[in-house]
Design an enzyme around this catalytic site. Sequence first.
Site, PDB file in Angstrom:
ATOM      1  N   GLY A  13       1.220  -0.707  -0.128  1.00 14.95           N
ATOM      2  CA  GLY A  13      -0.439  -0.235  -0.548  1.00 14.95           C
ATOM      3  C   GLY A  13       0.486   1.196  -0.157  1.00 14.95           C
ATOM      4  O   GLY A  13       0.088   2.128   0.590  1.00 14.95           O
ATOM      5  N   HIS A  20      11.856   1.169   0.140  1.00 10.18           N
ATOM      6  CA  HIS A  20      11.713   0.093   1.264  1.00 10.18           C
ATOM      7  C   HIS A  20      12.837  -0.778   1.909  1.00 10.18           C
ATOM      8  O   HIS A  20      12.606  -1.313   1.777  1.00 10.18           O
ATOM      9  CB  HIS A  20      11.513  -0.868  -0.054  1.00 10.18           C
ATOM     10  CG  HIS A  20      10.091  -0.753  -1.373  1.00 10.18           C
ATOM     11  ND1 HIS A  20       9.216   0.356  -0.008  1.00 10.18           N
ATOM     12  CD2 HIS A  20       9.975  -0.200  -2.526  1.00 10.18           C
ATOM     13  CE1 HIS A  20       8.619  -0.414  -1.488  1.00 10.18           C
ATOM     14  NE2 HIS A  20       9.227  -0.575  -2.122  1.00 10.18           N
ATOM     15  N   ARG A  62       0.747  -4.783   5.837  1.00  8.11           N
ATOM     16  CA  ARG A  62      -0.457  -5.335   4.977  1.00  8.11           C
ATOM     17  C   ARG A  62      -0.549  -7.222   5.335  1.00  8.11           C
ATOM     18  O   ARG A  62       0.540  -7.522   5.565  1.00  8.11           O
ATOM     19  CB  ARG A  62      -0.632  -5.245   3.787  1.00  8.11           C
ATOM     20  CG  ARG A  62      -1.650  -6.179   3.146  1.00  8.11           C
ATOM     21  CD  ARG A  62      -1.639  -5.275   1.458  1.00  8.11           C
ATOM     22  NE  ARG A  62      -2.742  -5.509   0.278  1.00  8.11           N
ATOM     23  CZ  ARG A  62      -2.994  -5.687  -0.754  1.00  8.11           C
ATOM     24  NH1 ARG A  62      -2.082  -5.640  -1.610  1.00  8.11           N
ATOM     25  NH2 ARG A  62      -3.551  -6.253  -0.873  1.00  8.11           N
ATOM     26  N   SER A 101      -0.901  -9.496  -4.353  1.00  8.92           N
ATOM     27  CA  SER A 101      -0.521  -8.160  -5.385  1.00  8.92           C
ATOM     28  C   SER A 101       0.865  -8.742  -5.814  1.00  8.92           C
ATOM     29  O   SER A 101       0.731  -7.793  -7.288  1.00  8.92           O
ATOM     30  CB  SER A 101      -0.814  -7.126  -4.254  1.00  8.92           C
ATOM     31  OG  SER A 101      -0.115  -6.498  -4.663  1.00  8.92           O
ATOM     32  N   ARG A 123      -4.542  -2.255  -9.313  1.00  8.67           N
ATOM     33  CA  ARG A 123      -4.994  -3.642  -9.668  1.00  8.67           C
ATOM     34  C   ARG A 123      -6.446  -3.742  -8.803  1.00  8.67           C
ATOM     35  O   ARG A 123      -7.575  -3.241  -9.247  1.00  8.67           O
ATOM     36  CB  ARG A 123      -4.164  -5.005  -8.472  1.00  8.67           C
ATOM     37  CG  ARG A 123      -4.883  -5.863  -9.315  1.00  8.67           C
ATOM     38  CD  ARG A 123      -3.474  -7.181  -9.208  1.00  8.67           C
ATOM     39  NE  ARG A 123      -4.141  -7.948  -7.292  1.00  8.67           N
ATOM     40  CZ  ARG A 123      -4.532  -8.779  -7.339  1.00  8.67           C
ATOM     41  NH1 ARG A 123      -5.383  -9.205  -8.006  1.00  8.67           N
ATOM     42  NH2 ARG A 123      -4.820  -8.168  -5.825  1.00  8.67           N
ATOM     43  N   LYS A 124      -6.946  -4.209  -7.079  1.00  6.42           N
ATOM     44  CA  LYS A 124      -7.787  -3.885  -6.939  1.00  6.42           C
ATOM     45  C   LYS A 124      -8.617  -3.908  -5.423  1.00  6.42           C
ATOM     46  O   LYS A 124      -9.587  -3.536  -5.598  1.00  6.42           O
ATOM     47  CB  LYS A 124      -7.980  -5.934  -6.559  1.00  6.42           C
ATOM     48  CG  LYS A 124      -8.778  -6.761  -7.264  1.00  6.42           C
ATOM     49  CD  LYS A 124      -8.906  -7.878  -6.668  1.00  6.42           C
ATOM     50  CE  LYS A 124      -9.786  -9.363  -7.614  1.00  6.42           C
ATOM     51  NZ  LYS A 124      -9.859 -11.003  -7.246  1.00  6.42           N
TER      52      LYS A 124
HETATM   53  P1  A3P Z   1      -3.473  -5.291  -4.921  1.00  7.19           P
HETATM   54  O1  A3P Z   1      -2.433  -5.800  -5.946  1.00  7.19           O
HETATM   55  O2  A3P Z   1      -3.708  -6.158  -3.811  1.00  7.19           O
HETATM   56  O3  A3P Z   1      -5.302  -4.802  -5.749  1.00  7.19           O
HETATM   57  P2  A3P Z   1       2.117  -0.717  -2.979  1.00  7.19           P
HETATM   58  O4  A3P Z   1       1.687   0.846  -3.932  1.00  7.19           O
HETATM   59  O5  A3P Z   1       3.141  -0.831  -2.340  1.00  7.19           O
HETATM   60  O6  A3P Z   1       3.188  -0.847  -4.718  1.00  7.19           O
HETATM   61  O7  A3P Z   1       1.031  -1.781  -2.990  1.00  7.19           O
HETATM   62  C1  A3P Z   1       0.106  -1.915  -4.206  1.00  7.19           C
HETATM   63  C2  A3P Z   1      -0.676  -2.439  -3.762  1.00  7.19           C
HETATM   64  O8  A3P Z   1      -2.421  -1.566  -3.136  1.00  7.19           O
HETATM   65  C3  A3P Z   1      -2.302  -3.839  -4.761  1.00  7.19           C
HETATM   66  O9  A3P Z   1      -2.745  -4.233  -4.561  1.00  7.19           O
HETATM   67  C4  A3P Z   1      -2.700  -2.159  -5.303  1.00  7.19           C
HETATM   68  O10 A3P Z   1      -3.730  -2.418  -5.901  1.00  7.19           O
HETATM   69  C5  A3P Z   1      -3.514  -1.084  -3.720  1.00  7.19           C
HETATM   70  N1  A3P Z   1      -3.817   0.279  -4.005  1.00  7.19           N
HETATM   71  C6  A3P Z   1      -2.879   1.561  -5.064  1.00  7.19           C
HETATM   72  N2  A3P Z   1      -3.656   2.139  -4.092  1.00  7.19           N
HETATM   73  C7  A3P Z   1      -4.818   2.386  -3.450  1.00  7.19           C
HETATM   74  C8  A3P Z   1      -5.426   2.676  -2.370  1.00  7.19           C
HETATM   75  N3  A3P Z   1      -5.810   3.934  -2.601  1.00  7.19           N
HETATM   76  N4  A3P Z   1      -6.520   2.704  -1.135  1.00  7.19           N
HETATM   77  C9  A3P Z   1      -5.837   0.372  -1.203  1.00  7.19           C
HETATM   78  N5  A3P Z   1      -5.211   0.018  -2.039  1.00  7.19           N
HETATM   79  C10 A3P Z   1      -4.220   0.663  -2.846  1.00  7.19           C
END
Ligand code: A3P
Length: 300
Positions: A50, A111, A133, A141, A266-267
Amino acid sequence: PRAKYWVGDDLYKFQGFWIPTIAIPGIIKFQTQFQARDSDLLVTSFPKCGTTWLKSLVFMISNRSIYSISDNPLTKLSPHDVVPNLEFNVYLFKPYPDLEILPNPRIFSTHAPYPLLPSSVINSESKIVYMCRNLLDQFVSFWHFKDRLKQQGACTSISEAFEMFYSGVDGFGPSWEHVLSYWKASLENPNKVLFLKYEDMKENPTFYVKKLGDFLGFPFSEEEVKQGMIEEIANFCSFENLRNLGVNKSGKRAIARPIENNAYFRKGEVGDWANYLSPSMAERAIKLMDDKFSGSGLSF
Ligand code: A3P
């Protein structure tokens, strides 16, 4: 020791963690050259927990007196450009940007696990926010994220990827060591490190916008609360809104490797792991997490 990773990169065991070789020069520069300011804000996370969401929230909260919600830089730029990552962006640019000329508050992300942070960060009054998470959702993810980049290099089947995840061989992993490093730091120094969980934030985003405001030193005034500023920021940074912004639908970032902005959306759901892990994978992963987090006070 080295391990094969993805997108043509290897992982290298560096200071106790598996770091993508492409990020190691940046981590070293971060450790040796970064001069923290007391006003700096550092967004930290294990990949796919996230980060994009947290970057947007921290940026919006700390810059809300400068920009209006409808016309702020995130309507035109990716959250990853507004809050650059130190090891993948800043220190890989040649020449890298002069960080001294940036106005306060500077916001960066990394990171790097907590033990790899430079003493300049630890010993300053700068603030660290960490996004965590359920690692089963993180795994799913990340597997999708790698799959989207398939054309750029090797992508593994979910069962192969799972064995790497299970053995802790993952970029910046072992993932549980990463999470525990920040968890312990947040318990030891709660004014310095704020530990956030994706699942809690999904359930009650406005509560966490307010909490972030207080922690980062940008508390919401009564007037702002009355005007609905907290809700406005939570809504602007929602998954649906960020995903639907033009820049996140079509943009691309050429950094260490070009990544389409929409690959970060993504989701955005909790519990999607149940749709992908086989019953035996799920059983092993849940037991692994129970073992690794047992006694820490942390659960998902
Ligand atoms: P999913 O693949 O489960 O959908 P990061 O930003 O650390 O790369 O993490 C990406 C994950 O956070 C993805 O999860 C993405 O869809 C989700 N994500 C991105 N923006 C978000 C938001 N505003 N609120 C909640 N989840 C979000």
